[in-house]
Design a protein around this motif. Structure first.
Motif, PDB file in Angstrom:
ATOM      1  N   ARG A  15     -43.791 -32.558  -1.827  1.00  0.00           N
ATOM      2  CA  ARG A  15     -44.450 -32.794  -0.630  1.00  0.00           C
ATOM      3  C   ARG A  15     -44.495 -34.311  -0.265  1.00  0.00           C
ATOM      4  N   ARG A  16     -44.940 -35.066  -1.242  1.00  0.00           N
ATOM      5  CA  ARG A  16     -44.650 -36.695  -0.975  1.00  0.00           C
ATOM      6  C   ARG A  16     -43.580 -37.128  -0.898  1.00  0.00           C
ATOM      7  N   ALA A  17     -42.669 -36.706  -1.654  1.00  0.00           N
ATOM      8  CA  ALA A  17     -41.227 -37.059  -1.426  1.00  0.00           C
ATOM      9  C   ALA A  17     -40.602 -36.820   0.010  1.00  0.00           C
ATOM     10  N   ALA A  18     -41.066 -35.503   0.336  1.00  0.00           N
ATOM     11  CA  ALA A  18     -40.570 -34.796   1.683  1.00  0.00           C
ATOM     12  C   ALA A  18     -41.048 -35.465   2.743  1.00  0.00           C
ATOM     13  N   GLN A  19     -42.184 -35.785   2.958  1.00  0.00           N
ATOM     14  CA  GLN A  19     -42.858 -35.884   4.114  1.00  0.00           C
ATOM     15  C   GLN A  19     -42.568 -37.007   4.956  1.00  0.00           C
ATOM     16  N   PRO A  20     -42.253 -38.121   4.290  1.00  0.00           N
ATOM     17  CA  PRO A  20     -41.544 -39.295   4.925  1.00  0.00           C
ATOM     18  C   PRO A  20     -40.231 -39.258   5.495  1.00  0.00           C
ATOM     19  N   LEU A  21     -39.531 -38.393   4.854  1.00  0.00           N
ATOM     20  CA  LEU A  21     -37.981 -37.905   5.373  1.00  0.00           C
ATOM     21  C   LEU A  21     -38.141 -37.119   6.476  1.00  0.00           C
ATOM     22  N   LEU A  22     -39.261 -36.323   6.712  1.00  0.00           N
ATOM     23  CA  LEU A  22     -39.503 -35.455   7.926  1.00  0.00           C
ATOM     24  C   LEU A  22     -39.823 -36.289   9.226  1.00  0.00           C
ATOM     25  N   ARG A  23     -40.356 -37.332   9.021  1.00  0.00           N
ATOM     26  CA  ARG A  23     -40.549 -38.418  10.101  1.00  0.00           C
ATOM     27  C   ARG A  23     -39.308 -39.026  10.578  1.00  0.00           C
TER      28      ARG A  23
END
Length: 396
Positions: A15-23
Protein backbone atom coordinates in the motif's frame (compact mmCIF):
# COMPACT_ATOMS: atom_id res chain seq x y z
CA UNK A 1 -26.92 2.01 1.55
CA UNK A 2 -23.49 1.46 -0.05
CA UNK A 3 -21.18 4.24 -1.17
CA UNK A 4 -17.74 3.90 -2.75
CA UNK A 5 -15.43 6.84 -3.42
CA UNK A 6 -12.28 6.65 -5.55
CA UNK A 7 -11.65 2.98 -4.87
CA UNK A 8 -8.46 1.54 -6.35
CA UNK A 9 -6.72 -1.79 -6.00
CA UNK A 10 -3.13 -2.44 -7.05
CA UNK A 11 -1.80 -5.99 -6.77
CA UNK A 12 1.89 -6.80 -6.43
CA UNK A 13 2.80 -3.66 -4.49
CA UNK A 14 2.56 -2.66 -0.86
CA UNK A 15 0.00 0.00 0.00
CA UNK A 16 2.80 2.42 0.91
CA UNK A 17 4.52 1.87 -2.45
CA UNK A 18 1.32 1.97 -4.51
CA UNK A 19 -0.50 4.99 -3.07
CA UNK A 20 1.89 7.68 -4.45
CA UNK A 21 1.69 6.03 -7.89
CA UNK A 22 -2.11 6.16 -7.81
CA UNK A 23 -2.01 9.94 -7.52
CA UNK A 24 -0.17 10.40 -10.83
CA UNK A 25 -1.89 11.22 -14.12
CA UNK A 26 -0.52 8.02 -15.66
CA UNK A 27 -1.13 5.77 -12.67
CA UNK A 28 -1.68 2.56 -14.62
CA UNK A 29 1.69 2.88 -16.35
CA UNK A 30 3.30 3.90 -13.07
CA UNK A 31 1.94 0.85 -11.26
CA UNK A 32 2.94 -1.45 -14.13
CA UNK A 33 6.46 -0.02 -14.24
CA UNK A 34 6.79 -0.64 -10.51
CA UNK A 35 5.98 -4.33 -11.02
CA UNK A 36 2.34 -4.21 -9.98
CA UNK A 37 -1.07 -4.43 -11.63
CA UNK A 38 -3.89 -1.93 -11.29
CA UNK A 39 -7.07 -4.05 -11.17
CA UNK A 40 -9.52 -1.33 -10.05
CA UNK A 41 -8.84 2.26 -11.00
CA UNK A 42 -10.50 5.16 -9.13
CA UNK A 43 -14.07 3.78 -9.04
CA UNK A 44 -16.94 5.64 -7.37
CA UNK A 45 -20.58 4.56 -7.14
CA UNK A 46 -23.52 4.37 -4.76
CA UNK A 47 -26.22 1.74 -4.29
CA UNK A 48 -29.62 2.65 -2.89
CA UNK A 49 -31.33 0.62 -0.18
CA UNK A 50 -33.36 -2.18 -1.79
CA UNK A 51 -31.68 -1.76 -5.20
CA UNK A 52 -30.52 -4.66 -7.37
CA UNK A 53 -27.31 -3.13 -8.71
CA UNK A 54 -25.37 -4.96 -11.42
CA UNK A 55 -21.63 -4.65 -12.06
CA UNK A 56 -20.74 -6.03 -15.45
CA UNK A 57 -17.81 -6.29 -17.79
CA UNK A 58 -15.63 -8.77 -19.59
CA UNK A 59 -13.04 -10.95 -17.89
CA UNK A 60 -10.31 -8.77 -16.40
CA UNK A 61 -12.50 -5.66 -16.12
CA UNK A 62 -12.10 -5.56 -12.32
CA UNK A 63 -15.72 -6.32 -11.43
CA UNK A 64 -15.09 -9.26 -9.07
CA UNK A 65 -12.20 -7.48 -7.36
CA UNK A 66 -14.44 -4.48 -6.81
CA UNK A 67 -17.21 -6.68 -5.34
CA UNK A 68 -14.78 -8.22 -2.88
CA UNK A 69 -13.67 -4.80 -1.69
CA UNK A 70 -17.18 -4.11 -0.42
CA UNK A 71 -16.78 -6.64 2.41
CA UNK A 72 -12.99 -6.38 2.37
CA UNK A 73 -12.24 -9.87 1.20
CA UNK A 74 -9.89 -7.72 -0.86
CA UNK A 75 -8.52 -4.64 0.91
CA UNK A 76 -8.58 -1.43 -1.16
CA UNK A 77 -5.24 0.16 -1.89
CA UNK A 78 -6.89 3.58 -1.88
CA UNK A 79 -10.37 5.09 -1.55
CA UNK A 80 -13.33 4.91 0.79
CA UNK A 81 -16.21 2.48 1.24
CA UNK A 82 -19.18 2.90 3.57
CA UNK A 83 -22.23 0.77 4.37
CA UNK A 84 -25.19 2.59 5.87
CA UNK A 85 -22.82 5.39 6.86
CA UNK A 86 -20.25 3.12 8.54
CA UNK A 87 -16.68 3.29 7.24
CA UNK A 88 -15.80 -0.21 6.01
CA UNK A 89 -12.18 0.55 5.13
CA UNK A 90 -11.46 1.74 8.65
CA UNK A 91 -13.32 -1.05 10.48
CA UNK A 92 -11.47 -3.09 13.09
CA UNK A 93 -11.18 -6.83 12.49
CA UNK A 94 -13.90 -7.47 15.07
CA UNK A 95 -16.33 -4.98 13.55
CA UNK A 96 -15.61 -6.36 10.09
CA UNK A 97 -16.37 -9.92 11.21
CA UNK A 98 -19.61 -8.69 12.78
CA UNK A 99 -20.61 -6.92 9.54
CA UNK A 100 -19.85 -10.04 7.47
CA UNK A 101 -21.75 -12.28 9.87
CA UNK A 102 -24.85 -10.15 10.28
CA UNK A 103 -25.20 -7.63 7.47
CA UNK A 104 -23.51 -9.04 4.37
CA UNK A 105 -23.90 -12.43 2.71
CA UNK A 106 -22.10 -13.62 -0.39
CA UNK A 107 -23.19 -16.04 -3.12
CA UNK A 108 -20.38 -17.46 -5.23
CA UNK A 109 -20.21 -18.89 -8.74
CA UNK A 110 -19.04 -22.34 -7.66
CA UNK A 111 -21.60 -22.96 -4.88
CA UNK A 112 -19.03 -23.36 -2.03
CA UNK A 113 -21.05 -26.12 -0.37
CA UNK A 114 -19.63 -28.57 2.17
CA UNK A 115 -19.99 -32.03 0.56
CA UNK A 116 -20.07 -33.86 3.93
CA UNK A 117 -22.94 -31.76 5.30
CA UNK A 118 -26.64 -32.07 4.48
CA UNK A 119 -28.41 -29.40 2.46
CA UNK A 120 -30.06 -28.16 5.67
CA UNK A 121 -26.68 -27.93 7.43
CA UNK A 122 -25.18 -26.09 4.49
CA UNK A 123 -28.04 -23.58 4.49
CA UNK A 124 -27.60 -23.10 8.24
CA UNK A 125 -23.83 -22.68 8.16
CA UNK A 126 -23.77 -18.88 8.28
CA UNK A 127 -25.93 -18.95 11.39
CA UNK A 128 -23.66 -21.56 12.97
CA UNK A 129 -20.67 -19.26 12.47
CA UNK A 130 -22.68 -16.52 14.16
CA UNK A 131 -23.27 -18.76 17.17
CA UNK A 132 -27.01 -19.28 16.74
CA UNK A 133 -28.38 -22.34 18.54
CA UNK A 134 -28.96 -25.55 16.59
CA UNK A 135 -32.77 -25.53 16.81
CA UNK A 136 -33.13 -21.93 15.63
CA UNK A 137 -30.59 -22.15 12.85
CA UNK A 138 -32.08 -25.35 11.42
CA UNK A 139 -35.56 -23.81 11.52
CA UNK A 140 -34.22 -20.77 9.66
CA UNK A 141 -32.49 -23.06 7.17
CA UNK A 142 -35.73 -24.96 6.50
CA UNK A 143 -37.54 -21.65 5.99
CA UNK A 144 -34.90 -20.49 3.50
CA UNK A 145 -34.86 -23.81 1.64
CA UNK A 146 -38.64 -23.64 1.32
CA UNK A 147 -38.36 -20.18 -0.21
CA UNK A 148 -35.95 -21.37 -2.90
CA UNK A 149 -37.99 -24.47 -3.73
CA UNK A 150 -35.94 -27.07 -1.85
CA UNK A 151 -38.12 -27.55 1.19
CA UNK A 152 -38.21 -31.32 0.73
CA UNK A 153 -34.46 -31.80 0.15
CA UNK A 154 -33.03 -30.76 3.49
CA UNK A 155 -31.63 -34.21 4.31
CA UNK A 156 -29.90 -34.69 0.94
CA UNK A 157 -26.19 -34.18 0.32
CA UNK A 158 -24.82 -31.75 -2.29
CA UNK A 159 -23.69 -34.65 -4.50
CA UNK A 160 -27.35 -35.58 -5.04
CA UNK A 161 -28.25 -32.15 -6.45
CA UNK A 162 -27.98 -30.63 -9.89
CA UNK A 163 -26.00 -27.44 -10.46
CA UNK A 164 -29.12 -25.32 -10.32
CA UNK A 165 -30.21 -26.92 -7.06
CA UNK A 166 -26.77 -26.37 -5.54
CA UNK A 167 -26.98 -22.68 -6.38
CA UNK A 168 -30.42 -22.58 -4.74
CA UNK A 169 -28.76 -23.89 -1.58
CA UNK A 170 -26.17 -21.12 -1.83
CA UNK A 171 -28.95 -18.59 -2.11
CA UNK A 172 -30.84 -20.19 0.79
CA UNK A 173 -27.72 -19.93 2.96
CA UNK A 174 -27.59 -16.20 2.23
CA UNK A 175 -31.30 -15.78 2.98
CA UNK A 176 -31.12 -17.75 6.23
CA UNK A 177 -28.70 -15.27 7.80
CA UNK A 178 -31.22 -12.43 7.38
CA UNK A 179 -28.49 -10.22 5.92
CA UNK A 180 -29.81 -7.08 4.28
CA UNK A 181 -26.97 -6.99 1.71
CA UNK A 182 -26.25 -9.77 -0.79
CA UNK A 183 -23.05 -9.80 -2.84
CA UNK A 184 -23.40 -12.17 -5.80
CA UNK A 185 -20.33 -12.99 -7.88
CA UNK A 186 -21.44 -14.44 -11.24
CA UNK A 187 -23.68 -16.89 -9.37
CA UNK A 188 -25.48 -18.25 -12.43
CA UNK A 189 -22.68 -18.28 -15.01
CA UNK A 190 -21.95 -22.01 -14.61
CA UNK A 191 -25.59 -23.00 -15.22
CA UNK A 192 -27.17 -24.02 -18.51
CA UNK A 193 -29.45 -21.40 -20.12
CA UNK A 194 -32.80 -22.80 -18.94
CA UNK A 195 -31.68 -23.26 -15.33
CA UNK A 196 -30.00 -19.85 -15.46
CA UNK A 197 -33.28 -18.22 -16.43
CA UNK A 198 -35.10 -20.07 -13.64
CA UNK A 199 -32.58 -18.75 -11.13
CA UNK A 200 -32.95 -15.21 -12.45
CA UNK A 201 -36.72 -15.47 -12.05
CA UNK A 202 -36.28 -16.82 -8.52
CA UNK A 203 -33.96 -13.98 -7.59
CA UNK A 204 -36.37 -11.38 -8.97
CA UNK A 205 -39.28 -12.96 -7.08
CA UNK A 206 -37.34 -13.00 -3.81
CA UNK A 207 -36.20 -9.41 -4.37
CA UNK A 208 -39.79 -8.28 -4.97
CA UNK A 209 -40.74 -9.72 -1.58
CA UNK A 210 -37.70 -8.76 0.52
CA UNK A 211 -36.20 -5.69 -1.17
CA UNK A 212 -32.68 -6.53 -0.05
CA UNK A 213 -29.76 -4.52 -1.33
CA UNK A 214 -28.07 -6.72 -3.91
CA UNK A 215 -24.87 -6.19 -5.87
CA UNK A 216 -24.71 -8.72 -8.68
CA UNK A 217 -21.62 -9.29 -10.83
CA UNK A 218 -21.97 -10.73 -14.33
CA UNK A 219 -20.32 -10.72 -17.74
CA UNK A 220 -23.66 -11.49 -19.44
CA UNK A 221 -25.30 -8.29 -20.67
CA UNK A 222 -28.68 -9.91 -21.30
CA UNK A 223 -28.67 -11.11 -17.69
CA UNK A 224 -27.68 -7.65 -16.47
CA UNK A 225 -30.43 -6.02 -18.51
CA UNK A 226 -33.01 -8.49 -17.26
CA UNK A 227 -32.42 -8.23 -13.53
CA UNK A 228 -30.65 -4.94 -12.81
CA UNK A 229 -32.29 -1.74 -11.62
CA UNK A 230 -29.06 -0.05 -12.68
CA UNK A 231 -25.98 -1.41 -14.44
CA UNK A 232 -22.39 -0.26 -14.00
CA UNK A 233 -20.28 -1.22 -17.01
CA UNK A 234 -16.54 -1.63 -16.35
CA UNK A 235 -13.54 -1.84 -18.65
CA UNK A 236 -9.88 -2.12 -17.61
CA UNK A 237 -10.74 -1.41 -13.99
CA UNK A 238 -12.68 1.77 -14.68
CA UNK A 239 -16.38 2.65 -14.91
CA UNK A 240 -17.44 3.52 -18.45
CA UNK A 241 -21.18 3.94 -17.80
CA UNK A 242 -23.66 3.58 -14.95
CA UNK A 243 -27.32 3.77 -15.92
CA UNK A 244 -30.54 1.83 -16.25
CA UNK A 245 -30.65 -0.87 -18.92
CA UNK A 246 -32.92 1.11 -21.26
CA UNK A 247 -30.73 4.21 -20.90
CA UNK A 248 -27.61 2.22 -21.74
CA UNK A 249 -29.34 0.73 -24.78
CA UNK A 250 -30.64 4.05 -26.08
CA UNK A 251 -27.65 6.23 -25.14
CA UNK A 252 -24.40 4.23 -24.86
CA UNK A 253 -21.61 6.35 -23.37
CA UNK A 254 -18.94 5.38 -25.89
CA UNK A 255 -18.09 3.01 -28.70
CA UNK A 256 -17.15 0.23 -26.26
CA UNK A 257 -20.60 0.25 -24.69
CA UNK A 258 -22.25 0.63 -28.09
CA UNK A 259 -20.47 -2.49 -29.34
CA UNK A 260 -21.33 -4.30 -26.11
CA UNK A 261 -25.08 -3.74 -26.50
CA UNK A 262 -25.21 -4.35 -30.24
CA UNK A 263 -26.48 -7.93 -29.90
CA UNK A 264 -28.87 -7.42 -27.00
CA UNK A 265 -32.49 -8.40 -27.63
CA UNK A 266 -33.87 -4.88 -27.26
CA UNK A 267 -37.47 -6.06 -27.51
CA UNK A 268 -37.05 -7.97 -24.22
CA UNK A 269 -35.17 -5.22 -22.39
CA UNK A 270 -36.96 -2.02 -23.38
CA UNK A 271 -40.35 -1.52 -21.79
CA UNK A 272 -43.39 0.63 -22.43
CA UNK A 273 -42.16 3.26 -19.94
CA UNK A 274 -38.86 3.65 -21.82
CA UNK A 275 -40.52 4.62 -25.11
CA UNK A 276 -43.86 6.13 -24.10
CA UNK A 277 -44.58 9.79 -24.77
CA UNK A 278 -47.31 12.19 -23.63
CA UNK A 279 -50.53 11.84 -25.63
CA UNK A 280 -50.83 14.56 -28.27
CA UNK A 281 -54.46 15.05 -27.24
CA UNK A 282 -56.99 13.81 -24.70
CA UNK A 283 -60.60 14.84 -24.22
CA UNK A 284 -63.12 15.12 -21.37
CA UNK A 285 -66.59 13.64 -21.46
CA UNK A 286 -68.32 17.03 -21.22
CA UNK A 287 -66.50 18.56 -24.22
CA UNK A 288 -68.45 19.26 -27.38
CA UNK A 289 -67.97 16.90 -30.35
CA UNK A 290 -67.25 19.82 -32.67
CA UNK A 291 -64.43 21.18 -30.50
CA UNK A 292 -62.76 17.78 -30.18
CA UNK A 293 -63.18 17.09 -33.90
CA UNK A 294 -61.51 20.42 -34.71
CA UNK A 295 -58.53 19.51 -32.52
CA UNK A 296 -58.24 16.11 -34.11
CA UNK A 297 -58.26 17.71 -37.55
CA UNK A 298 -55.42 20.05 -36.63
CA UNK A 299 -53.31 17.07 -35.48
CA UNK A 300 -54.40 14.87 -38.40
CA UNK A 301 -55.57 12.16 -35.99
CA UNK A 302 -58.55 9.84 -36.18
CA UNK A 303 -59.35 9.27 -32.51
CA UNK A 304 -58.73 10.44 -28.96
CA UNK A 305 -58.65 8.95 -25.46
CA UNK A 306 -61.46 10.33 -23.29
CA UNK A 307 -60.42 10.55 -19.63
CA UNK A 308 -62.06 11.61 -16.37
CA UNK A 309 -60.79 14.19 -13.88
CA UNK A 310 -58.30 11.66 -12.41
CA UNK A 311 -56.96 10.77 -15.85
CA UNK A 312 -58.57 7.32 -15.94
CA UNK A 313 -59.62 6.15 -19.38
CA UNK A 314 -63.35 6.17 -20.08
CA UNK A 315 -63.06 5.13 -23.72
CA UNK A 316 -62.08 6.40 -27.16
CA UNK A 317 -63.91 8.90 -29.37
CA UNK A 318 -63.44 8.22 -33.12
CA UNK A 319 -63.64 11.03 -35.65
CA UNK A 320 -66.58 9.44 -37.52
CA UNK A 321 -68.57 9.15 -34.30
CA UNK A 322 -67.69 12.72 -33.37
CA UNK A 323 -68.96 13.92 -36.77
CA UNK A 324 -72.21 11.99 -36.31
CA UNK A 325 -72.72 13.43 -32.81
CA UNK A 326 -71.96 16.91 -34.12
CA UNK A 327 -74.60 16.53 -36.87
CA UNK A 328 -77.11 15.34 -34.29
CA UNK A 329 -76.47 18.46 -32.20
CA UNK A 330 -75.17 16.54 -29.19
CA UNK A 331 -73.37 18.60 -26.53
CA UNK A 332 -70.97 16.01 -25.07
CA UNK A 333 -69.08 12.87 -26.00
CA UNK A 334 -71.23 10.21 -24.34
CA UNK A 335 -72.56 8.78 -27.59
CA UNK A 336 -69.07 8.78 -29.13
CA UNK A 337 -67.38 6.45 -26.66
CA UNK A 338 -66.14 3.05 -27.85
CA UNK A 339 -63.85 0.60 -26.08
CA UNK A 340 -61.54 0.22 -29.04
CA UNK A 341 -58.09 0.59 -27.49
CA UNK A 342 -55.23 -1.37 -25.94
CA UNK A 343 -53.47 -0.57 -22.67
CA UNK A 344 -50.35 -1.95 -21.01
CA UNK A 345 -48.43 -1.42 -17.79
CA UNK A 346 -45.18 0.54 -17.67
CA UNK A 347 -43.05 -2.60 -17.34
CA UNK A 348 -44.50 -4.42 -20.37
CA UNK A 349 -41.68 -5.46 -22.77
CA UNK A 350 -41.75 -4.00 -26.27
CA UNK A 351 -41.85 -7.53 -27.68
CA UNK A 352 -45.41 -7.75 -26.36
CA UNK A 353 -46.44 -4.30 -27.57
CA UNK A 354 -45.70 -4.76 -31.23
CA UNK A 355 -48.69 -7.03 -31.86
CA UNK A 356 -50.98 -4.53 -30.09
CA UNK A 357 -49.87 -1.41 -31.94
CA UNK A 358 -51.80 -0.23 -34.98
CA UNK A 359 -54.99 -2.11 -34.19
CA UNK A 360 -57.01 0.99 -33.39
CA UNK A 361 -57.21 4.69 -34.18
CA UNK A 362 -55.34 5.56 -30.97
CA UNK A 363 -51.86 4.36 -29.98
CA UNK A 364 -51.30 1.78 -27.25
CA UNK A 365 -51.97 3.47 -23.89
CA UNK A 366 -49.68 3.06 -20.89
CA UNK A 367 -51.65 3.03 -17.62
CA UNK A 368 -51.04 2.67 -13.90
CA UNK A 369 -52.83 0.30 -11.53
CA UNK A 370 -55.84 2.66 -11.41
CA UNK A 371 -56.16 2.70 -15.21
CA UNK A 372 -54.90 6.29 -15.34
CA UNK A 373 -53.35 7.20 -18.68
CA UNK A 374 -49.61 7.86 -18.22
CA UNK A 375 -48.60 8.07 -21.88
CA UNK A 376 -48.92 6.44 -25.27
CA UNK A 377 -46.69 4.27 -27.43
CA UNK A 378 -47.20 4.86 -31.15
CA UNK A 379 -46.12 2.11 -33.53
CA UNK A 380 -43.36 4.35 -34.91
CA UNK A 381 -41.87 4.73 -31.43
CA UNK A 382 -41.65 0.94 -31.09
CA UNK A 383 -39.97 0.55 -34.48
CA UNK A 384 -37.52 3.36 -33.76
CA UNK A 385 -36.55 1.88 -30.39
CA UNK A 386 -36.00 -1.60 -31.82
CA UNK A 387 -33.88 -0.25 -34.68
CA UNK A 388 -30.81 0.05 -32.44
CA UNK A 389 -28.88 2.54 -30.34
CA UNK A 390 -27.79 5.90 -31.62
CA UNK A 391 -24.35 5.93 -33.20
CA UNK A 392 -21.70 7.19 -30.81
CA UNK A 393 -19.81 10.01 -32.51
CA UNK A 394 -16.04 10.08 -32.24
CA UNK A 395 -13.59 12.79 -33.21
CA UNK A 396 -11.85 12.25 -36.50
Amino acid sequence: MIEASNLSKAFGLTRRAAQPLLRTDHRRDAVDNAGGFLAVDDVSFCVERGELFVIMGLSGSGKSTLLRMINRLVDPTAGQMSIDGSDVVGMSDGDLREARNRRISMVFQHFALFPHRTIRENAAYGLKVRGVGAKERLERADWALERVGLGNRGDARPAALSGGMKQRVGLARALATGADILLMDEPFSALDPLIKREMQELLLALQAEDERTIIFVTHDLNEAMRIGHRIMVMKDGRVVQCDTGPQILSSPANEYVSDFVADVDRSRVLTASSVMRPPAITARLDESPSAVLDRLGELEMNGVFVVDEQGSILGVARDDLLARAMSAGESDLRSCLVQEYETVSEDRPLAELFQLAGRHVVPVGVVDEHDRLLGVVPRAAILSSLAGPRKVMTNA
